[in-house]
Each structure stands twice: as C-alpha cells, then as structure tokens.
Write a protein that holds these residues in place. Sequence first.
Motif, PDB file in Angstrom:
ATOM      1  N   LEU A  79      30.045  28.171  34.177  1.00  0.00           N
ATOM      2  CA  LEU A  79      30.398  27.349  35.122  1.00  0.00           C
ATOM      3  C   LEU A  79      30.693  27.886  36.346  1.00  0.00           C
ATOM      4  O   LEU A  79      30.748  27.317  37.231  1.00  0.00           O
ATOM      5  CB  LEU A  79      31.216  26.387  34.676  1.00  0.00           C
ATOM      6  N   LEU A  80      31.015  29.305  36.351  1.00  0.00           N
ATOM      7  CA  LEU A  80      31.427  29.942  37.378  1.00  0.00           C
ATOM      8  C   LEU A  80      30.528  30.333  38.283  1.00  0.00           C
ATOM      9  O   LEU A  80      29.298  30.661  38.002  1.00  0.00           O
ATOM     10  CB  LEU A  80      32.402  31.150  36.846  1.00  0.00           C
ATOM     11  N   THR A  81      30.637  30.704  39.776  1.00  0.00           N
ATOM     12  CA  THR A  81      29.886  31.401  40.445  1.00  0.00           C
ATOM     13  C   THR A  81      29.551  32.824  40.028  1.00  0.00           C
ATOM     14  O   THR A  81      30.125  33.462  39.316  1.00  0.00           O
ATOM     15  CB  THR A  81      30.170  31.263  42.092  1.00  0.00           C
ATOM     16  N   VAL A  82      28.777  33.547  40.658  1.00  0.00           N
ATOM     17  CA  VAL A  82      28.620  34.941  40.243  1.00  0.00           C
ATOM     18  C   VAL A  82      29.825  35.682  40.591  1.00  0.00           C
ATOM     19  O   VAL A  82      30.240  36.577  39.668  1.00  0.00           O
ATOM     20  CB  VAL A  82      27.291  35.602  41.198  1.00  0.00           C
ATOM     21  N   GLY A  83      30.326  35.520  41.815  1.00  0.00           N
ATOM     22  CA  GLY A  83      31.724  36.356  41.940  1.00  0.00           C
ATOM     23  C   GLY A  83      32.552  36.036  41.071  1.00  0.00           C
ATOM     24  O   GLY A  83      33.477  36.879  40.307  1.00  0.00           O
ATOM     25  N   TYR A  87      34.832  38.219  38.395  1.00  0.00           N
ATOM     26  CA  TYR A  87      36.363  38.398  38.136  1.00  0.00           C
ATOM     27  C   TYR A  87      36.700  37.959  36.863  1.00  0.00           C
ATOM     28  O   TYR A  87      37.807  38.349  36.171  1.00  0.00           O
ATOM     29  CB  TYR A  87      36.696  37.352  39.182  1.00  0.00           C
ATOM     30  N   HIS A  88      36.324  36.984  36.415  1.00  0.00           N
ATOM     31  CA  HIS A  88      36.577  36.250  34.841  1.00  0.00           C
ATOM     32  C   HIS A  88      36.533  37.586  33.901  1.00  0.00           C
ATOM     33  O   HIS A  88      37.440  37.714  33.179  1.00  0.00           O
ATOM     34  CB  HIS A  88      35.757  35.266  34.520  1.00  0.00           C
ATOM     35  N   GLU A  89      35.311  38.372  33.912  1.00  0.00           N
ATOM     36  CA  GLU A  89      35.213  39.430  32.867  1.00  0.00           C
ATOM     37  C   GLU A  89      35.903  40.388  33.037  1.00  0.00           C
ATOM     38  O   GLU A  89      36.479  41.074  31.994  1.00  0.00           O
ATOM     39  CB  GLU A  89      33.735  39.719  32.913  1.00  0.00           C
ATOM     40  N   GLY A 100      48.257  36.056  26.862  1.00  0.00           N
ATOM     41  CA  GLY A 100      48.274  34.889  26.134  1.00  0.00           C
ATOM     42  C   GLY A 100      48.274  33.728  27.069  1.00  0.00           C
ATOM     43  O   GLY A 100      47.979  32.400  26.696  1.00  0.00           O
ATOM     44  N   GLU A 101      48.835  33.764  28.531  1.00  0.00           N
ATOM     45  CA  GLU A 101      48.515  32.882  29.513  1.00  0.00           C
ATOM     46  C   GLU A 101      48.385  33.329  30.570  1.00  0.00           C
ATOM     47  O   GLU A 101      48.931  34.587  31.121  1.00  0.00           O
ATOM     48  CB  GLU A 101      49.695  32.000  29.340  1.00  0.00           C
ATOM     49  N   ILE A 102      47.721  32.519  31.582  1.00  0.00           N
ATOM     50  CA  ILE A 102      47.424  32.961  33.021  1.00  0.00           C
ATOM     51  C   ILE A 102      47.346  31.873  33.660  1.00  0.00           C
ATOM     52  O   ILE A 102      46.685  30.865  33.395  1.00  0.00           O
ATOM     53  CB  ILE A 102      46.256  34.107  33.375  1.00  0.00           C
ATOM     54  N   SER A 103      48.203  31.824  35.003  1.00  0.00           N
ATOM     55  CA  SER A 103      47.973  30.344  35.859  1.00  0.00           C
ATOM     56  C   SER A 103      47.804  30.714  37.157  1.00  0.00           C
ATOM     57  O   SER A 103      48.014  31.889  37.769  1.00  0.00           O
ATOM     58  CB  SER A 103      49.244  30.271  35.613  1.00  0.00           C
ATOM     59  N   GLY A 104      47.214  29.817  38.070  1.00  0.00           N
ATOM     60  CA  GLY A 104      47.162  29.695  39.338  1.00  0.00           C
ATOM     61  C   GLY A 104      45.964  30.548  40.022  1.00  0.00           C
ATOM     62  O   GLY A 104      46.345  30.976  41.061  1.00  0.00           O
ATOM     63  N   ILE A 105      45.125  30.874  39.094  1.00  0.00           N
ATOM     64  CA  ILE A 105      43.865  31.559  39.519  1.00  0.00           C
ATOM     65  C   ILE A 105      42.821  30.826  40.363  1.00  0.00           C
ATOM     66  O   ILE A 105      42.330  29.779  40.005  1.00  0.00           O
ATOM     67  CB  ILE A 105      43.194  32.345  38.501  1.00  0.00           C
ATOM     68  N   ALA A 106      42.555  31.187  41.586  1.00  0.00           N
ATOM     69  CA  ALA A 106      41.587  30.644  42.485  1.00  0.00           C
ATOM     70  C   ALA A 106      40.104  31.051  42.199  1.00  0.00           C
ATOM     71  O   ALA A 106      39.866  32.207  42.148  1.00  0.00           O
ATOM     72  CB  ALA A 106      41.704  30.784  44.101  1.00  0.00           C
ATOM     73  N   LEU A 107      39.453  30.166  41.652  1.00  0.00           N
ATOM     74  CA  LEU A 107      38.020  30.269  41.353  1.00  0.00           C
ATOM     75  C   LEU A 107      37.049  29.305  41.730  1.00  0.00           C
ATOM     76  O   LEU A 107      37.626  28.364  42.407  1.00  0.00           O
ATOM     77  CB  LEU A 107      37.937  30.491  39.658  1.00  0.00           C
ATOM     78  N   GLU A 108      35.769  29.514  41.750  1.00  0.00           N
ATOM     79  CA  GLU A 108      34.915  28.491  42.244  1.00  0.00           C
ATOM     80  C   GLU A 108      33.951  28.059  40.966  1.00  0.00           C
ATOM     81  O   GLU A 108      33.334  29.028  40.288  1.00  0.00           O
ATOM     82  CB  GLU A 108      34.026  28.889  43.394  1.00  0.00           C
ATOM     83  N   SER A 115      26.261  22.733  44.306  1.00  0.00           N
ATOM     84  CA  SER A 115      27.217  22.818  45.151  1.00  0.00           C
ATOM     85  C   SER A 115      28.215  23.556  44.276  1.00  0.00           C
ATOM     86  O   SER A 115      28.436  23.649  43.203  1.00  0.00           O
ATOM     87  CB  SER A 115      27.616  21.424  45.734  1.00  0.00           C
ATOM     88  N   ARG A 116      29.508  24.240  45.144  1.00  0.00           N
ATOM     89  CA  ARG A 116      30.580  24.888  44.811  1.00  0.00           C
ATOM     90  C   ARG A 116      31.823  23.988  44.809  1.00  0.00           C
ATOM     91  O   ARG A 116      31.869  23.100  45.738  1.00  0.00           O
ATOM     92  CB  ARG A 116      30.866  26.165  45.735  1.00  0.00           C
ATOM     93  N   LEU A 117      32.697  24.052  43.751  1.00  0.00           N
ATOM     94  CA  LEU A 117      33.832  23.267  43.663  1.00  0.00           C
ATOM     95  C   LEU A 117      35.103  24.251  43.518  1.00  0.00           C
ATOM     96  O   LEU A 117      35.235  24.803  42.587  1.00  0.00           O
ATOM     97  CB  LEU A 117      34.014  22.377  42.377  1.00  0.00           C
ATOM     98  N   PRO A 118      35.794  24.386  44.647  1.00  0.00           N
ATOM     99  CA  PRO A 118      36.888  25.389  44.320  1.00  0.00           C
ATOM    100  C   PRO A 118      38.059  24.443  43.521  1.00  0.00           C
ATOM    101  O   PRO A 118      38.513  23.661  43.605  1.00  0.00           O
ATOM    102  CB  PRO A 118      37.677  25.497  45.831  1.00  0.00           C
ATOM    103  N   VAL A 119      38.505  25.516  42.737  1.00  0.00           N
ATOM    104  CA  VAL A 119      39.676  25.034  41.768  1.00  0.00           C
ATOM    105  C   VAL A 119      40.731  26.009  41.458  1.00  0.00           C
ATOM    106  O   VAL A 119      40.527  27.332  41.768  1.00  0.00           O
ATOM    107  CB  VAL A 119      38.952  24.765  40.364  1.00  0.00           C
ATOM    108  N   LEU A 120      41.884  25.649  41.036  1.00  0.00           N
ATOM    109  CA  LEU A 120      43.029  26.615  40.428  1.00  0.00           C
ATOM    110  C   LEU A 120      42.881  26.326  39.136  1.00  0.00           C
ATOM    111  O   LEU A 120      43.233  25.354  38.415  1.00  0.00           O
ATOM    112  CB  LEU A 120      44.245  26.022  41.150  1.00  0.00           C
ATOM    113  N   VAL A 121      42.920  27.512  38.375  1.00  0.00           N
ATOM    114  CA  VAL A 121      42.617  27.521  36.873  1.00  0.00           C
ATOM    115  C   VAL A 121      44.056  28.234  36.337  1.00  0.00           C
ATOM    116  O   VAL A 121      44.491  29.085  36.855  1.00  0.00           O
ATOM    117  CB  VAL A 121      41.442  28.265  36.644  1.00  0.00           C
ATOM    118  N   THR A 122      44.403  27.509  35.073  1.00  0.00           N
ATOM    119  CA  THR A 122      45.522  27.864  34.227  1.00  0.00           C
ATOM    120  C   THR A 122      44.851  27.972  33.107  1.00  0.00           C
ATOM    121  O   THR A 122      44.235  26.685  32.435  1.00  0.00           O
ATOM    122  CB  THR A 122      46.766  27.118  34.375  1.00  0.00           C
TER     123      THR A 122
END
Length: 419
Positions: A79-83, A87-89, A100-108, A115-122
């Motif tokens: 579901l993520l953009t190429v960039g 970053y995810h990998e 075990g937890e990661i929060s507040g990461i800005a992804l698209e 279209s692209r949807l900017p989100v903050l991921v936890t």
Amino acid sequence: MCRTDGDQDSDPDPEEPSDDDQAFSALLEDSIEDLYENAPCGYLSTLLDGQIAKVNTTLLNWLGYKRTDLVGRRKFSDLLTVGGRLYHETHFAPLLRMQGEISGIALELRAADGSRLPVLVTSAVKTGSDGQPLLIRTTLFDARDRRAYEQELLRTRQEAERERERLQQLATTLQKTLLPPALENVPGLDVAAYYHLASIDEVGGDFYDLFPLAAGTWGLFLGDVCGKGAEAAAVTSLVRYTLRAAAVYNPEPTAVLSNLNTVLNHEYNGTDPRFCTVIFGLLTPDGDRGGFRITLASGGHPPALLLRADGTADYLPTPGGQLIGVLPDAHIATITFPLSPGDTLFLYTDGLTEAHTATRGERYGDEALLDFVRTLVPTTAQGVMTAVRGLLDTFGIRVDDDTAALAVHVPRAGREEQQ
C-alpha cells in the motif's frame, strides 16, 4: 391554591431520562465492531510477514479498496509508495522487530486511483502468552491537513527568507552609497579605511570620507549617526554631503561642524531629533618639516589616536566637544598638530570600544584600545587596519554596533615601512 385537572402544570416526569442521558446511553450501546470499523483513524492487522489479515472500513474508504482486494491478498508494504516501501524495509520493519513498537512515522499510502495519502503510522507487535509474536497491529492517522499546513508553513518560510535576502541586498546597496567607493590618493600620504557591519539586516549610521579642497589641502571626516535603518541612512547621507559642501565653502574645521550643526537643528528639530558624533580634519602639507599639519575638530566623537614614529601612541585631547545636532550653538573642540614622517593618525567609531569582551561581557574600552595600538607602533595605515580587522573578528557577534575606521600615515622617505 386549589388546582383543577385542567389547571395542572405539565411537570416533566422525574423518572424520564434527559436528552444528555439518552445520548450517553446511545454511546454505551455502540458495539466494539462499529467502533473499530468506523473509527476516525485507519486500523489494520497483518501477519508477521506483512500480509493484511484485517482492515477497518475507514481505511478502505480512504484508499478506495474493497475488503476482498486487501485481506489475504496484499501486504501492508504494497500500500506504500516506492519511497515508503524502501523506508519500510530498511528502517520501519527492522525497528519494529527489535523494539516491538514504533510510532509517529510519516509515510504515504497509494490509493486505488493512484493518488497519495499522507499518514502517520503507529505499529505494535502482539504477542501470545508464551511471549512469541503473533501479528502486527497498525494504526494510521490521516495527515493530509497536517501536510497542507506544513507545506503552507514551508512556503511562508521560503517567502520570508527571500524577503530577508532582498532586504539584506537593499541594505548592503544602501550602505555602499553612504561610503566612498575608494579613498582619494593624497600625495605624500598613505590612507586606509575599514567598515565592519554588526548586522547585515540593518543599515548602520557610521560614515567616513577623504576629499580634496582648494590650494592643495585635504579634508577628512569620520562619524556616527544615532540609530539604525533607513531613517539613520537618510541622516547619514545628509551629514556626509553637508560636510563636503561646508568644507568647500569654509574649510576651517570649527566652521564646518558648526554649519553641520545648524543643518541638523533645522532639519530635525521636531519630535524626532537626530544627532551625530563626528570628527573633521583639515590636512595641509608641511613643506618645511615634511609630512602634514592637521587641525581636528570634534563634535562629541571619541578622541583620535596618534601612533608616532618613535614607537609611542596616545589619544589626542579634544575636550568639551558636544554632539552635533543637539544644541543650536554646540561647543566644538579643536586641536592642531604635525603628522610627521612615520606617524599614523587613527580615527574610529565607538562600535570598536563598546564591543563586548569574552570576560563577563565587559566593554572593550578606551584603555584597552590604547594598549592594543601601542603594540603596533610604529606602523602604517594598512597595518593599523589589518590589526583592527583581526581585533573585531576576535569579538565575533559581541560587536553590537557598526564600526568605521580610518587611518592616515606619512611614509618615511628611504626606509622600508613596517606592515
């Protein structure tokens, strides 16, 4: 008072729930499933390899997918953009496995329509009773408003930086118009000047000049107008050209400063008085002894320094000189002295002596400056300027005010000068 049935007030039943109670009851009746599906944020659960196992309606609506398009068929990284996948990998997934937890990461995220949807991921790893990881739960917050705000903030900041650069360029250009582009070449005299800007954002009020007069004489001046900015620049321009014009009319230093005092009193005698400190000198060649004969007039300016060929240095006394432009009839102090071969006359504005030192923020002061120039003598005009530039550089940002400096030196014939 007796009441009939028709007269009875229609009082509310005390046992009937209020509107607030009904609303609160309705909230309690919300099902957990409804709270999950229609939450104001996106939810999804994935297996440890990232395959989507569960997704809520909110996220599906954001992306324009059906549940069957994602569950069991796609991975979260799909579901993520190429960039975002890169970053995810390389960052997101390894950190999640370690912490075990990661929060507040800005992804698209990339929606079904491209279209692209900017989100903050936890994301958090859910473990079983044996402590082994079972699945990954991820919460996504819509960051479109935040992204728009950040872009607007960035645009505004860039505009402000461009405006600041424009103003700095204007200030620099205006400052240059207040100083001579080059000093006159005076036969038998070496001259050097330096202007130190305390701030590139504002136009200072310091000025200097050296120019020819009739009958082989020369005029010089250096001073400082109160204040900064465009208004101070306007006064500086007036002062500079008034001094030149007054010296042509009557080069006697006291007369020159008296005329300037009259002009400033006439132009700035209202609610916004303007004044300056200034020192004006008349240089006349001394044919008998060589060198020059100099008369200095001071209007409230710091005293000049005379660096002699014999290795001594002292302030030249100009007691009692009053600020130019304050009083209708200012008292102006004068001194006449020879500038012999090997001697150097040094003029400066108070930005130099009022600079802060590294010792408890104390001012540099007159005595420290005198001690400093005594280490230089005998020297040349350029030697003084080089040393003063180095001194100002040691102060750094502790120089509060602009500094103008002007030095004139009579070379010694047939001897190599110390630089």
